[in-house]
Write a protein that holds these residues in place. Structure first.
Motif, PDB file in Angstrom:
ATOM      1  N   SER A  15      11.947 -37.029  17.461  1.00  0.00           N
ATOM      2  CA  SER A  15      11.865 -35.825  18.330  1.00  0.00           C
ATOM      3  C   SER A  15      12.862 -35.508  19.518  1.00  0.00           C
ATOM      4  O   SER A  15      12.027 -35.757  20.811  1.00  0.00           O
ATOM      5  CB  SER A  15      10.610 -37.153  18.313  1.00  0.00           C
ATOM      6  OG  SER A  15      10.568 -37.203  19.680  1.00  0.00           O
ATOM      7  N   ILE A  35      18.772 -29.698  22.145  1.00  0.00           N
ATOM      8  CA  ILE A  35      18.657 -28.633  20.578  1.00  0.00           C
ATOM      9  C   ILE A  35      19.692 -27.447  21.140  1.00  0.00           C
ATOM     10  O   ILE A  35      21.015 -27.165  21.400  1.00  0.00           O
ATOM     11  CB  ILE A  35      17.412 -28.161  19.531  1.00  0.00           C
ATOM     12  CG1 ILE A  35      17.010 -29.326  19.268  1.00  0.00           C
ATOM     13  CG2 ILE A  35      18.117 -27.200  19.447  1.00  0.00           C
ATOM     14  CD1 ILE A  35      17.785 -29.566  18.125  1.00  0.00           C
ATOM     15  N   GLU A  36      19.293 -26.578  22.310  1.00  0.00           N
ATOM     16  CA  GLU A  36      20.158 -25.417  22.806  1.00  0.00           C
ATOM     17  C   GLU A  36      21.227 -25.845  23.240  1.00  0.00           C
ATOM     18  O   GLU A  36      22.167 -25.432  22.666  1.00  0.00           O
ATOM     19  CB  GLU A  36      19.221 -25.049  23.328  1.00  0.00           C
ATOM     20  CG  GLU A  36      19.440 -23.371  24.179  1.00  0.00           C
ATOM     21  CD  GLU A  36      19.676 -22.540  22.868  1.00  0.00           C
ATOM     22  OE1 GLU A  36      20.382 -22.140  22.928  1.00  0.00           O
ATOM     23  OE2 GLU A  36      18.145 -23.168  21.974  1.00  0.00           O
ATOM     24  N   LEU A  37      21.321 -27.349  24.306  1.00  0.00           N
ATOM     25  CA  LEU A  37      22.398 -27.635  24.763  1.00  0.00           C
ATOM     26  C   LEU A  37      23.632 -28.299  23.490  1.00  0.00           C
ATOM     27  O   LEU A  37      24.559 -27.711  23.224  1.00  0.00           O
ATOM     28  CB  LEU A  37      22.310 -28.738  25.461  1.00  0.00           C
ATOM     29  CG  LEU A  37      21.481 -28.712  26.553  1.00  0.00           C
ATOM     30  CD1 LEU A  37      21.230 -29.731  27.297  1.00  0.00           C
ATOM     31  CD2 LEU A  37      23.364 -27.774  27.625  1.00  0.00           C
ATOM     32  N   TRP A  74      19.477 -26.279  12.238  1.00  0.00           N
ATOM     33  CA  TRP A  74      18.998 -26.973  12.866  1.00  0.00           C
ATOM     34  C   TRP A  74      17.657 -27.029  13.436  1.00  0.00           C
ATOM     35  O   TRP A  74      17.359 -28.184  13.652  1.00  0.00           O
ATOM     36  CB  TRP A  74      19.294 -26.248  14.266  1.00  0.00           C
ATOM     37  CG  TRP A  74      20.434 -26.058  14.651  1.00  0.00           C
ATOM     38  CD1 TRP A  74      21.188 -25.084  14.343  1.00  0.00           C
ATOM     39  CD2 TRP A  74      21.130 -26.809  15.763  1.00  0.00           C
ATOM     40  NE1 TRP A  74      22.693 -25.408  15.232  1.00  0.00           N
ATOM     41  CE2 TRP A  74      22.403 -26.212  15.613  1.00  0.00           C
ATOM     42  CE3 TRP A  74      20.912 -28.610  15.713  1.00  0.00           C
ATOM     43  CZ2 TRP A  74      23.760 -27.493  16.313  1.00  0.00           C
ATOM     44  CZ3 TRP A  74      22.277 -28.877  16.598  1.00  0.00           C
ATOM     45  CH2 TRP A  74      23.318 -27.970  16.801  1.00  0.00           C
ATOM     46  N   THR A  75      16.150 -26.591  12.147  1.00  0.00           N
ATOM     47  CA  THR A  75      15.146 -27.026  12.529  1.00  0.00           C
ATOM     48  C   THR A  75      15.022 -28.021  11.947  1.00  0.00           C
ATOM     49  O   THR A  75      13.794 -29.192  12.513  1.00  0.00           O
ATOM     50  CB  THR A  75      14.270 -26.035  11.420  1.00  0.00           C
ATOM     51  OG1 THR A  75      14.970 -25.759  10.032  1.00  0.00           O
ATOM     52  CG2 THR A  75      14.478 -24.797  12.446  1.00  0.00           C
ATOM     53  N   LEU A 111      13.221 -29.142  23.179  1.00  0.00           N
ATOM     54  CA  LEU A 111      14.198 -28.078  23.003  1.00  0.00           C
ATOM     55  C   LEU A 111      15.547 -27.899  23.331  1.00  0.00           C
ATOM     56  O   LEU A 111      16.768 -26.962  22.967  1.00  0.00           O
ATOM     57  CB  LEU A 111      12.874 -27.001  22.626  1.00  0.00           C
ATOM     58  CG  LEU A 111      13.041 -25.796  22.006  1.00  0.00           C
ATOM     59  CD1 LEU A 111      12.590 -26.465  21.168  1.00  0.00           C
ATOM     60  CD2 LEU A 111      11.971 -24.766  22.656  1.00  0.00           C
ATOM     61  N   MET A 112      15.395 -28.237  24.544  1.00  0.00           N
ATOM     62  CA  MET A 112      16.592 -28.195  24.971  1.00  0.00           C
ATOM     63  C   MET A 112      17.564 -28.861  24.888  1.00  0.00           C
ATOM     64  O   MET A 112      18.824 -28.431  25.069  1.00  0.00           O
ATOM     65  CB  MET A 112      16.276 -29.075  26.869  1.00  0.00           C
ATOM     66  CG  MET A 112      16.179 -27.572  28.237  1.00  0.00           C
ATOM     67  SD  MET A 112      15.931 -28.430  29.519  1.00  0.00           S
ATOM     68  CE  MET A 112      14.013 -28.390  29.028  1.00  0.00           C
ATOM     69  N   LYS A 152      24.023 -26.976  20.713  1.00  0.00           N
ATOM     70  CA  LYS A 152      24.527 -25.826  20.033  1.00  0.00           C
ATOM     71  C   LYS A 152      25.420 -25.235  20.429  1.00  0.00           C
ATOM     72  O   LYS A 152      26.555 -24.449  19.959  1.00  0.00           O
ATOM     73  CB  LYS A 152      23.485 -25.150  19.910  1.00  0.00           C
ATOM     74  CG  LYS A 152      22.515 -24.337  18.930  1.00  0.00           C
ATOM     75  CD  LYS A 152      22.147 -23.269  18.428  1.00  0.00           C
ATOM     76  CE  LYS A 152      20.352 -23.123  18.168  1.00  0.00           C
ATOM     77  NZ  LYS A 152      19.850 -21.985  18.282  1.00  0.00           N
ATOM     78  N   MET A 153      25.271 -25.280  22.001  1.00  0.00           N
ATOM     79  CA  MET A 153      26.631 -24.569  23.167  1.00  0.00           C
ATOM     80  C   MET A 153      27.266 -25.416  23.122  1.00  0.00           C
ATOM     81  O   MET A 153      28.568 -24.724  23.021  1.00  0.00           O
ATOM     82  CB  MET A 153      25.722 -24.644  25.131  1.00  0.00           C
ATOM     83  CG  MET A 153      25.164 -23.267  24.597  1.00  0.00           C
ATOM     84  SD  MET A 153      24.565 -23.206  26.799  1.00  0.00           S
ATOM     85  CE  MET A 153      23.663 -24.188  26.914  1.00  0.00           C
ATOM     86  N   ALA A 173      15.940 -31.046  14.301  1.00  0.00           N
ATOM     87  CA  ALA A 173      14.420 -31.116  15.191  1.00  0.00           C
ATOM     88  C   ALA A 173      13.327 -31.838  14.595  1.00  0.00           C
ATOM     89  O   ALA A 173      12.627 -32.669  15.215  1.00  0.00           O
ATOM     90  CB  ALA A 173      13.649 -29.736  16.038  1.00  0.00           C
TER      91      ALA A 173
END
Lengths: 228, 216
Positions: free
Chosen positions: B141, B147-149, B133-134, B144-145, B151-152, B137
């Motif tokens: 650009s 990426i988080e979503l 994931w890094t 963060l959110m 992942k979910m 990112a």
């Protein structure tokens, strides 16, 4: 344990990267299964005080058929506060304990951060196979929000959502382990029933053959003349 | 897999990991010198798998003693070896899992006269979790959110897949039970047939025997 020594560049990308890593660290599930011969322990480090540690474990039957009530194994969670290295010596506070259980779910709030040790003890001579999952989840609270200006209230909601999803995943692990255990029992029942039934019939045939042979021998002249 | 197991290491603990193919696990375990511990994971075909292992240094500041060396072997369910490392402190492996099934990573600690225990930290990811994931990112650009979503979303996808899997397994179990049930029905008919035929054969044989002996 995550390797926290990664290089961090300057700039906003660094904060994004760092935050990403922080977020990726805070909710982890380890799901695995061990064969417990005497005692098996797994270590897990909890980063934040007040985190909810949840999980479940299931004993997959290993050849115990004599009693319908399986003896089960003992499950204990030890807690070594403020330590970040391995402790193999006895001691530490017991946070959670369960005796003679064949499978259960557990959940507790971590009183402090530090190393937690999850142990399974088998007090019987037969090795048991245990499949378990552990999950430590952190939801940013008001204190974290105040400390870190990059965290929004929306991050709290996202963290809560992620936690709920992890609970669903944990539950699925539990169901999968129970399915394995059930299947093991069914397959062994089937195998043994068929084996014993066919064996029983063969034994019946052999025994009746022996009966006939014996009766014949009673009536042959060579044994003794008109003894019967 | 050809690991030399010392005579005193009769203790083989199989640690098999049951999990979704998107699971990330990083575990620490102890390994006594001369013993072997194996970790197995069920990996789907054509999924990427990444593993990292290192010996945890319990004495911060002092270098690791030379005796703390481990031998690692990663093999597939069919016996093909994907990673070999002899007498190392740490290492990593990454490969595309061509064959589906149980992949085993076995750790063997070299024997040492006063029996020492090494602590191994092992991080094994496969499937979607192996995705870095890094790097995503860095490439664009994204926030963060997002990426988080993302992942979910992957997590939800894997939950969905797991549900299908559980459903299939339940179906198989039902089939197994039904077949056991019908086998039992046939076997009970067989038992009736066997006992009647055995009794009949005994009767016929003894009757003819006694008639031959002129006793009847």
């Amino acid at each position: 344990m995550e390797n926290r020594g990664r290089s961090i560049r300057c700039g906003w990308a660094a904060f994004a990267l760092f935050g990403l890593q922080l977020l990726s660290m805070v909710s982890r599930i380890s799901a695995l299964s061990v064969t417990v011969i005497d005692t098996e322990c797994v270590y897990e480090y909890v980063f934040y005080e007040g985190d909810t540690v949840s999980g479940n474990f299931v004993v997959v039957d290993h050849e115990y058929f004599w009693d319908s009530k399986h003896p089960g194994i003992d499950f204990t969670v030890f807690h070594f506060p403020f330590l970040s290295f391995h402790v193999t010596s006895p001691g530490g506070n017991t946070v959670h304990s369960l005796k003679g259980s064949t499978g259960d779910k557990y959940e507790f709030k971590a009183p402090t951060s530090g190393m937690y040790k999850f142990c399974f003890h088998n007090s019987h001579s037969t090795p048991e196979s245990v499949s378990f999952s552990i999950h430590t989840g952190h939801i940013p609270n008001q204190h974290d929000l105040a400390k870190d200006e990059h965290l929004d209230p929306i991050n709290v909601r996202i963290a809560e959502l992620r936690e709920k999803l992890e609970y669903v995943t944990l539950e699925q692990n539990y169901l999968r382990a129970r399915d394995v255990s059930h299947r093991h029992t069914n397959q062994s029942t089937r195998k043994r029933v068929i084996f014993y039934t066919v064996g029983e019939y063969l034994l019946l045939v052999v025994v009746s053959g022996l009966q006939v042979v014996y009766v014949r021998r009673l009536f042959t002249k060579s044994v003794s003349y008109n003894r019967v | 897999m050809n690991i030399q197991i010392q005579r005193q290491s009769l203790f083989l603990v199989l640690v098999s990991i049951l999990l979704l193919w998107t699971r990330v696990e990083s575990i620490q375990f102890d390994l006594e010198s001369g013993h072997t511990k194996c970790i197995a994971e069920d990996i789907k075909s054509n999924s990427m798998t990444v593993g990292k292992y290192h010996i945890v240094n319990l004495n911060e500041g002092h270098p690791l003693p030379d005796s703390h060396k481990i031998t690692v072997r990663v093999t597939s369910g069919y016996g093909n070896s994907y990673h070999n490392a002899d007498n190392v402190n740490e290492g990593h492996f990454a490969f595309q899992a061509v064959e589906a099934g149980d992949y085993m990573a076995c750790f063997f600690a070299a024997d040492h006269k006063p029996s020492t225990t090494v602590t191994i930290d092992f991080d094994w990811k496969s499937g979607v979790a192996a995705k870095d994931w890094t790097s995503v990112a860095k490439k664009s650009s994204v926030e963060l959110m997002e990426i988080e979503l993302k992942k979910m979303f992957d997590t939800v996808q894997s939950i969905h897949d797991e549900m299908f899997y559980l459903r299939e397994r339940e179906e198989e179990m039902q089939q197994l039970n039904i077949s056991t049930n019908s086998k039992m029905a046939w076997l009970s008919f067989l038992s009736l047939f066997v006992s009647l035929s055995v009794a009949g054969l005994q009767f016929w044989h003894l009757k003819s025997f006694f008639q031959k002996k002129k006793l009847i």
